[in-house]
Design a protein around this motif. Structure first.
Motif, short mmCIF file in Angstrom:
data_model
loop_
_atom_site.label_atom_id
_atom_site.label_comp_id
_atom_site.label_asym_id
_atom_site.label_seq_id
_atom_site.Cartn_x
_atom_site.Cartn_y
_atom_site.Cartn_z
N LEU B 25 37.13 -63.73 32.69
CA LEU B 25 36.77 -64.91 31.91
C LEU B 25 37.85 -65.96 32.12
O LEU B 25 39.01 -65.74 31.74
N GLY B 26 37.49 -67.06 32.72
CA GLY B 26 38.42 -68.16 32.91
C GLY B 26 38.87 -68.73 31.58
O GLY B 26 38.21 -68.53 30.55
N PRO B 27 40.00 -69.45 31.57
CA PRO B 27 40.50 -70.03 30.31
C PRO B 27 39.71 -71.30 29.94
O PRO B 27 38.91 -71.81 30.72
N LEU B 28 39.98 -71.76 28.75
CA LEU B 28 39.30 -72.95 28.22
C LEU B 28 39.78 -74.22 28.95
O LEU B 28 40.96 -74.53 28.92
N PRO B 29 38.86 -74.94 29.57
CA PRO B 29 39.25 -76.25 30.13
C PRO B 29 39.45 -77.22 28.96
O PRO B 29 38.57 -77.34 28.09
N TYR B 209 31.49 -67.82 34.63
CA TYR B 209 32.51 -67.65 33.59
C TYR B 209 33.81 -67.06 34.13
O TYR B 209 34.76 -66.92 33.38
N ASN B 213 35.29 -70.91 35.24
CA ASN B 213 35.81 -71.26 33.91
C ASN B 213 34.77 -71.89 32.97
O ASN B 213 35.11 -72.77 32.17
N GLY B 214 33.53 -71.42 33.07
CA GLY B 214 32.45 -72.00 32.27
C GLY B 214 32.35 -71.46 30.85
O GLY B 214 31.52 -71.94 30.08
N GLY B 215 33.17 -70.48 30.50
CA GLY B 215 33.14 -69.96 29.13
C GLY B 215 32.32 -68.70 29.00
O GLY B 215 31.51 -68.37 29.87
N PRO B 216 32.52 -67.95 27.90
CA PRO B 216 31.88 -66.65 27.73
C PRO B 216 30.35 -66.75 27.75
O PRO B 216 29.76 -67.44 26.94
#
Lengths: 397, 397
Positions: B25-29, B209, B213-216
């Motif tokens: 899971l990428g981090p929050l942009p 995701y 980094n598109g979110g959960p």
């Protein structure tokens, strides 16, 4: 009519707008803004991957499914969120067909939402075992139920006219003929009392962006009757429907109960919005919603018929036999709706000729109904729909 | 190594956290927060149903699909967003099987993500025409391609070990044997250069995701090669894949090109987050990302092997033959990872015994690598994994 001032304050509706399209897309719940901001900053932003445990993301589909279940007469553990309504139709129909092999007919009606019919066509094309989708007129459904029918697949409320099927009677008739049922509650959930257990429905599906105000493209739900929970085959057998997703086995084994209807990774942000939207239903009596909805629809019908003789009512006058919407037909329906929208009365148009208005007591009241009828009267009397700008087609109608 | 300070500033990563799980899971942009707030308040809140036209919601899946397409060597109009990766696998495999009738084998490997195999099992079970899913070891794939194979379905980067398949060579071999290919790019898109056109891939799918980094639970994508765009049958034939969704016809007719791979109503809020996340890629060279990723992985391998002799490298040392992750095996892998997480070094565990670390140059650099290796050294030297609290199983690992 019950006064819904308390719930009306929970939604953002632009000043001056009369919003009669909550049957297409509910308005923004005020609470969703802060809830999403918190989810982004404090859950995703701070926990990152740990959010699946720490913020309860993995359990969201099930927990929110139970919240929706309360609105449709479904006991805990029988309803789960995910995907889109079209995907949930596919899952439900595939499972129902598997539970009733040896029969060849999927029976539906021309009042079903087209996507349901399309998904059935795609599934039948894939299955390639001579299944047939039989589509009859809504009035002919009861008589068409016979021992050739494997699955009766219907939308309870007709998206065009608001006509309401008798879920309990049709389900009983289907069962008597040995058929299973799949009910689409797109225009039912949050619009009127639904009693899935009482009706004996086998499967039900629905979306949450209409009367449940979950936002554009909000996740769908699927219900599986308790008696089918452990036998329904998940045709869309994704890892989160597996008995042990994090064992990473190479072979699928369906999870227990409703969890098997999960497919891929759940849409956490969208579910967070929906969760906030569902708060509006706390303490609300669905019987009050229904009574008010019927009264608002009755009032709208009476006012429009009095003021606009050229519009032909497409919805039954019998409040008990319709959902929470009213449609009128007119050859210039498209342009009439554009003229209404230009005057901030928001409804929608459904081809070929219906203008459609949804009545959603949580945030719509008598004043809105009278205001909309008065503006519609002006448009019809002065033939305001006859302007060229109202005849340009938009991508989405 | 290229300096990615500019892109690192685009993400919210908690102070003190070494985040080596962007492959999960990428981090929050940072930009996503304001973008979503604006979408909620100004699009949904002000336009309500009119947002489908006024805010471009209906076109989002296609527009963002083209943005993802740029990162995977897909020309405009060949990639579209929607649903989850599991659903997109189903669509791609169903379409590929339809384009290659008369053959009975779907060939995959044991390094494919289980959900892909599960979806194939479900589809094959539905199709009921004697199809067989053949799962071989990753090293045996090339030799197993023969004229019985209808579809070769692989994930380019092994989620456990990071081993990278040679997409171009395997696709060529599949084509020579008369098979079609479905490539899962879950651990490729945003991790390394992908050239779908150059490789001749028939179908590709992926999630957004991880490295994007598109979110959960962010929406997935599907790519269809130009030569198949007008012939691929959409098994999941939803209304938004119809030639004319708003005609509300009763019969499905596949839309033109990639649009037929749309199914239901698109997840607008999630797509808005993804759109903001993709901004981080503007002006970034994927070749620089790849070179830096290889250097970071090489450094991590060297440091860990030097400091932690008990850990067994599960990933190839050849940077060109792996994705953007490194795994080590140890019988106490689960507890070791829990001990790392407790010290704010975030990786993950994949059963039965792998600890996995993702290297994502957009926001991870040399300092993180050295810091993580030092903490891992302490855990191993002092047997810190031997504490009971690190042996408790979480729901999600």
């Amino acid at each position: 009519m019950t006064d819904f001032a308390r719930t009306r304050a929970l939604f953002d509706i632009p000043e001056g707008m009369i919003y009669l399209d909550g049957n297409s897309l509910g308005p923004l719940p005020v609470a969703a803004k802060e809830r999403v901001a918190t989810m982004l900053a404090d859950e995703w932003g701070k926990h990152l991957i740990k959010g699946w445990n720490a913020a309860g993301w993995m359990n969201q589909s099930r927990r929110i499914g139970d919240r929706v279940g309360k609105l449709i007469g479904a006991p805990e553990g029988t309803t789960i969120m995910g995907d889109t309504l079209s995907i949930k139709v596919y899952q439900a129909l595939a499972a129902a067909l598997d539970l009733n092999p040896g029969r060849q007919v999927v029976l539906s009606d021309s009042g079903n939402f087209p996507s349901d019919l399309y998904m059935a066509q795609g599934l039948i094309g894939s299955l390639g075992r001579g299944l047939e989708l039989k589509v009859v007129e809504p009035e002919a459904v009861a008589d068409a139920i016979d021992e050739t029918v494997a699955v009766l697949m219907l939308t309870e409320v007709d998206y065009r006219t608001g006509r309401l099927h008798d879920m309990k009677a049709l389900t009983a008739k289907a069962h008597a003929a040995g058929a299973l049922t799949v009910w689409d509650l797109a225009h039912s959930a949050g619009a009127l009392p639904v009693d899935l257990i009482g009706a004996g429905a086998d499967f039900a599906v629905g979306c949450t962006y209409k009367y449940l105000n979950g936002g554009p493209g909000a996740p769908a739900f699927i219900y599986v009757a308790p008696k089918h929970l452990e036998t329904a085959r998940p045709a869309l057998s994704g890892w989160l429907g597996h008995e042990a997703p994090f064992a990473f086995d190479l072979d699928y084994r369906a999870g227990a109960g409703i969890d098997r209807m999960r497919v891929g990774t759940p849409p956490v942000i969208a579910l967070t919005v929906l969760d906030a939207a569902l708060d509006a239903w706390e303490g609300v009596s669905m019987a009050d919603v229904r009574a008010t909805s019927i009264a608002l629809c009755d009032l709208f019908i009476a006012e429009v018929e009095k003021r606009c003789p050229d519009l032909v009512l497409a919805t039954t006058r019998d409040g008990e036999r319709r959902g929470s919407q009213v449609s009128f037909r007119h050859p210039q329906g498209y342009a009439i709706m554009q003229a209404l929208i230009a005057r901030n009365v928001i409804g929608d148009f459904r081809a070929p000729d219906a203008i459609r208005f949804g009545f959603t007591p949580l945030y719509i009241g008598e004043k809105d109904v009278l205001g909309a009828a008065a503006i519609l009267e002006t448009i019809m009397k002065d033939r305001l729909w006859d302007r060229p700008e109202y005849h340009r087609k938009a991508a989405v109608t």
